[in-house]
Design a protein around this motif. Structure first.
Motif, PDB file in Angstrom:
ATOM      1  N   GLY A 168       1.026  -1.344   0.258  1.00  0.00           N
ATOM      2  CA  GLY A 168      -0.119  -0.522  -0.043  1.00  0.00           C
ATOM      3  C   GLY A 168       1.081   1.308  -0.022  1.00  0.00           C
ATOM      4  O   GLY A 168       1.858   0.457  -0.435  1.00  0.00           O
ATOM      5  N   PRO A 169      -0.126   2.339   0.031  1.00  0.00           N
ATOM      6  CA  PRO A 169       1.271   3.907  -0.305  1.00  0.00           C
ATOM      7  C   PRO A 169       1.455   3.517   1.447  1.00  0.00           C
ATOM      8  O   PRO A 169       1.631   3.753   2.272  1.00  0.00           O
ATOM      9  N   PRO A 170       2.438   4.129   0.889  1.00  0.00           N
ATOM     10  CA  PRO A 170       3.704   4.730   2.638  1.00  0.00           C
ATOM     11  C   PRO A 170       3.335   5.526   3.780  1.00  0.00           C
ATOM     12  O   PRO A 170       2.320   6.624   2.698  1.00  0.00           O
ATOM     13  N   ALA A 171       3.318   5.864   4.376  1.00  0.00           N
ATOM     14  CA  ALA A 171       2.657   6.538   5.383  1.00  0.00           C
ATOM     15  C   ALA A 171       3.420   7.775   5.133  1.00  0.00           C
ATOM     16  O   ALA A 171       4.506   8.695   4.620  1.00  0.00           O
ATOM     17  N   PRO A 172       2.321   8.991   5.231  1.00  0.00           N
ATOM     18  CA  PRO A 172       2.748  10.596   5.307  1.00  0.00           C
ATOM     19  C   PRO A 172       3.350  10.851   6.028  1.00  0.00           C
ATOM     20  O   PRO A 172       4.308  10.468   7.061  1.00  0.00           O
ATOM     21  N   ALA A 173       4.877  11.565   5.057  1.00  0.00           N
ATOM     22  CA  ALA A 173       5.945  12.463   5.886  1.00  0.00           C
ATOM     23  C   ALA A 173       5.236  13.489   7.627  1.00  0.00           C
ATOM     24  O   ALA A 173       4.616  13.963   6.812  1.00  0.00           O
ATOM     25  N   PRO A 174       6.051  13.386   8.301  1.00  0.00           N
ATOM     26  CA  PRO A 174       5.464  14.165   9.259  1.00  0.00           C
ATOM     27  C   PRO A 174       5.816  15.379   8.754  1.00  0.00           C
ATOM     28  O   PRO A 174       6.224  16.152   7.668  1.00  0.00           O
ATOM     29  N   SER A 195       6.726  19.887   8.207  1.00  0.00           N
ATOM     30  CA  SER A 195       7.385  20.267   8.235  1.00  0.00           C
ATOM     31  C   SER A 195       7.449  21.286   7.284  1.00  0.00           C
ATOM     32  O   SER A 195       6.650  22.060   6.298  1.00  0.00           O
ATOM     33  N   SER A 196       8.397  22.756   7.452  1.00  0.00           N
ATOM     34  CA  SER A 196       8.095  23.785   7.761  1.00  0.00           C
ATOM     35  C   SER A 196       9.261  23.874   5.828  1.00  0.00           C
ATOM     36  O   SER A 196       8.320  25.054   5.075  1.00  0.00           O
ATOM     37  N   SER A 197       9.997  22.846   6.201  1.00  0.00           N
ATOM     38  CA  SER A 197      10.836  23.165   4.619  1.00  0.00           C
ATOM     39  C   SER A 197      10.667  21.961   3.604  1.00  0.00           C
ATOM     40  O   SER A 197      10.913  21.260   3.057  1.00  0.00           O
ATOM     41  N   ALA A 198       9.260  21.238   3.772  1.00  0.00           N
ATOM     42  CA  ALA A 198       8.644  20.373   3.126  1.00  0.00           C
ATOM     43  C   ALA A 198       8.770  20.735   2.170  1.00  0.00           C
ATOM     44  O   ALA A 198       8.368  22.549   1.956  1.00  0.00           O
ATOM     45  N   PHE A 219      -7.780  10.991 -27.186  1.00  0.00           N
ATOM     46  CA  PHE A 219      -7.434   9.768 -25.733  1.00  0.00           C
ATOM     47  C   PHE A 219      -6.779  11.528 -25.134  1.00  0.00           C
ATOM     48  O   PHE A 219      -7.403  12.886 -25.981  1.00  0.00           O
ATOM     49  N   GLY A 220      -7.594  11.504 -23.187  1.00  0.00           N
ATOM     50  CA  GLY A 220      -7.453  12.580 -22.645  1.00  0.00           C
ATOM     51  C   GLY A 220      -6.082  12.717 -21.285  1.00  0.00           C
ATOM     52  O   GLY A 220      -5.931  11.373 -21.101  1.00  0.00           O
ATOM     53  N   VAL A 221      -5.520  13.533 -20.635  1.00  0.00           N
ATOM     54  CA  VAL A 221      -4.789  13.220 -20.275  1.00  0.00           C
ATOM     55  C   VAL A 221      -4.811  15.046 -19.254  1.00  0.00           C
ATOM     56  O   VAL A 221      -5.350  15.465 -19.744  1.00  0.00           O
ATOM     57  N   THR A 222      -4.617  14.429 -17.618  1.00  0.00           N
ATOM     58  CA  THR A 222      -5.492  15.584 -16.601  1.00  0.00           C
ATOM     59  C   THR A 222      -4.059  15.120 -15.978  1.00  0.00           C
ATOM     60  O   THR A 222      -3.868  13.721 -15.030  1.00  0.00           O
ATOM     61  N   VAL A 223      -3.380  16.132 -15.203  1.00  0.00           N
ATOM     62  CA  VAL A 223      -2.189  15.957 -14.217  1.00  0.00           C
ATOM     63  C   VAL A 223      -2.848  17.339 -13.155  1.00  0.00           C
ATOM     64  O   VAL A 223      -3.661  18.501 -13.156  1.00  0.00           O
ATOM     65  N   THR A 224      -3.230  16.905 -11.889  1.00  0.00           N
ATOM     66  CA  THR A 224      -3.249  16.758 -10.593  1.00  0.00           C
ATOM     67  C   THR A 224      -2.339  17.574  -9.640  1.00  0.00           C
ATOM     68  O   THR A 224      -1.598  16.072  -9.651  1.00  0.00           O
ATOM     69  N   LEU A 225      -2.195  18.666  -9.262  1.00  0.00           N
ATOM     70  CA  LEU A 225      -1.241  19.238  -7.974  1.00  0.00           C
ATOM     71  C   LEU A 225      -2.002  18.971  -6.762  1.00  0.00           C
ATOM     72  O   LEU A 225      -2.604  20.198  -6.496  1.00  0.00           O
ATOM     73  N   ASP A 226      -2.087  17.704  -6.049  1.00  0.00           N
ATOM     74  CA  ASP A 226      -2.992  17.944  -5.137  1.00  0.00           C
ATOM     75  C   ASP A 226      -1.555  18.037  -3.176  1.00  0.00           C
ATOM     76  O   ASP A 226      -1.165  17.739  -3.490  1.00  0.00           O
ATOM     77  N   GLU A 227      -2.401  19.709  -2.448  1.00  0.00           N
ATOM     78  CA  GLU A 227      -1.207  19.716  -1.794  1.00  0.00           C
ATOM     79  C   GLU A 227      -1.641  19.620  -0.701  1.00  0.00           C
ATOM     80  O   GLU A 227      -1.470  19.840   0.615  1.00  0.00           O
ATOM     81  N   THR A 228      -2.781  18.922  -0.603  1.00  0.00           N
ATOM     82  CA  THR A 228      -2.876  18.116   0.795  1.00  0.00           C
ATOM     83  C   THR A 228      -3.666  16.972   1.113  1.00  0.00           C
ATOM     84  O   THR A 228      -4.140  16.071   1.816  1.00  0.00           O
ATOM     85  N   ASN A 229      -2.985  16.145   0.042  1.00  0.00           N
ATOM     86  CA  ASN A 229      -3.252  14.651  -0.020  1.00  0.00           C
ATOM     87  C   ASN A 229      -2.110  14.088  -1.062  1.00  0.00           C
ATOM     88  O   ASN A 229      -2.121  14.047  -1.817  1.00  0.00           O
ATOM     89  N   GLY A 230      -1.467  13.744   0.373  1.00  0.00           N
ATOM     90  CA  GLY A 230       0.328  12.671  -0.580  1.00  0.00           C
ATOM     91  C   GLY A 230      -0.946  11.109  -0.426  1.00  0.00           C
ATOM     92  O   GLY A 230      -2.269  10.491  -0.072  1.00  0.00           O
ATOM     93  N   LEU A 257       0.118   7.712  -9.909  1.00  0.00           N
ATOM     94  CA  LEU A 257       0.358   9.165  -8.979  1.00  0.00           C
ATOM     95  C   LEU A 257       1.534   8.882  -7.835  1.00  0.00           C
ATOM     96  O   LEU A 257       1.871   7.965  -7.606  1.00  0.00           O
ATOM     97  N   LEU A 258       2.327  10.338  -8.123  1.00  0.00           N
ATOM     98  CA  LEU A 258       3.728   9.884  -7.914  1.00  0.00           C
ATOM     99  C   LEU A 258       3.218  11.152  -6.045  1.00  0.00           C
ATOM    100  O   LEU A 258       3.193  12.196  -5.888  1.00  0.00           O
ATOM    101  N   ASP A 259       4.098  10.742  -5.376  1.00  0.00           N
ATOM    102  CA  ASP A 259       4.342  10.973  -4.024  1.00  0.00           C
ATOM    103  C   ASP A 259       5.982  12.184  -4.005  1.00  0.00           C
ATOM    104  O   ASP A 259       6.611  12.381  -4.264  1.00  0.00           O
ATOM    105  N   VAL A 260       5.320  13.175  -3.484  1.00  0.00           N
ATOM    106  CA  VAL A 260       6.080  14.504  -3.616  1.00  0.00           C
ATOM    107  C   VAL A 260       6.787  14.908  -2.153  1.00  0.00           C
ATOM    108  O   VAL A 260       7.521  15.727  -1.640  1.00  0.00           O
ATOM    109  N   GLY A 261       5.825  13.834  -1.057  1.00  0.00           N
ATOM    110  CA  GLY A 261       6.037  14.233   0.428  1.00  0.00           C
ATOM    111  C   GLY A 261       5.330  15.197   0.994  1.00  0.00           C
ATOM    112  O   GLY A 261       4.323  15.979   0.432  1.00  0.00           O
ATOM    113  N   GLY A 262       5.649  14.961   2.306  1.00  0.00           N
ATOM    114  CA  GLY A 262       4.351  15.206   3.656  1.00  0.00           C
ATOM    115  C   GLY A 262       2.878  15.162   2.644  1.00  0.00           C
ATOM    116  O   GLY A 262       2.470  14.245   2.832  1.00  0.00           O
ATOM    117  N   ALA A 263       1.885  15.628   3.077  1.00  0.00           N
ATOM    118  CA  ALA A 263       1.091  15.593   2.548  1.00  0.00           C
ATOM    119  C   ALA A 263       0.429  15.796   1.195  1.00  0.00           C
ATOM    120  O   ALA A 263      -0.861  17.009   0.529  1.00  0.00           O
TER     121      ALA A 263
END
Length: 181
Positions: free
Chosen positions: A40-46, A48-51, A96-107, A141-147
């Protein structure tokens, strides 16, 4: 003549309708957040202000004209919002169609990956999941770190060939990954 116009309009809108269904695979689930034991997906990183942050990125400029050409996208993307996330849609009519979504609240740990066949993979330096749906759909779905996460959703206009949709999603993810934090 009007019937032919209506049929063409329906063909152009089908990929967008399918993308809306596929994009929901990357949305927050309403039932369960439990990670499956089979990778399953990795646990979210804590927090951080430097995330690293997606805030300064524009989803419609993550693919340069050369990137778009390489991915088979023939035009500019159209900005949109999915929930609270910023996104960009590209449509190749009748293909075909492509959607790129930048989700800043869901890791990745907060995304519902229960629909479709899920495969853990790396895209460049980012951990990711590929979720192959039915009927010509796929998401990377790419993990960018944190949430935070970046979601690349592809839907084939003929609602067939999920392997091709996954190939396209993987290509697009590989092209935009170096630009991510």
């Amino acid at each position: 003549m009007a019937d032919r116009f209506a049929a063409r309009a329906a063909l152009l809108l089908l990929p967008l309708a399918g993308l809306a269904v596929l994009v929901s695979c990357g949305r927050m689930p309403g039932i369960s957040h439990a990670a499956p034991a089979d990778g399953g997906p990795p646990a979210p990183a804590p927090p951080s202000s430097s995330a690293p942050s997606l805030a300064k990125l524009d989803p419609c400029t993550l693919l340069s004209p050369q990137d778009r050409s390489s991915a088979g996208l023939t035009g500019q993307g159209k900005p949109k919002t999915i929930g609270e996330a910023r996104a960009c849609d590209w449509t190749v009519p009748s293909t075909f169609g492509v959607t790129v979504t930048l989700d800043e609240t869901n890791g990745l740990a907060n995304l519902d990956l229960s629909d479709g066949k899920r495969t853990r993979k790396d895209v460049g330096s980012h951990q990711a999941f590929q979720v192959s749906g039915s009927r010509g759909t796929c998401a990377v779905l790419l993990d960018v770190g944190g949430a935070q996460s970046v979601q690349v959703d592809v839907n084939n206009a003929n609602f067939a060939d999920s392997a091709l949709a996954c190939s396209r999603a993987g290509d697009v993810a590989g092209l935009l990954e170096p630009k991510l934090p």
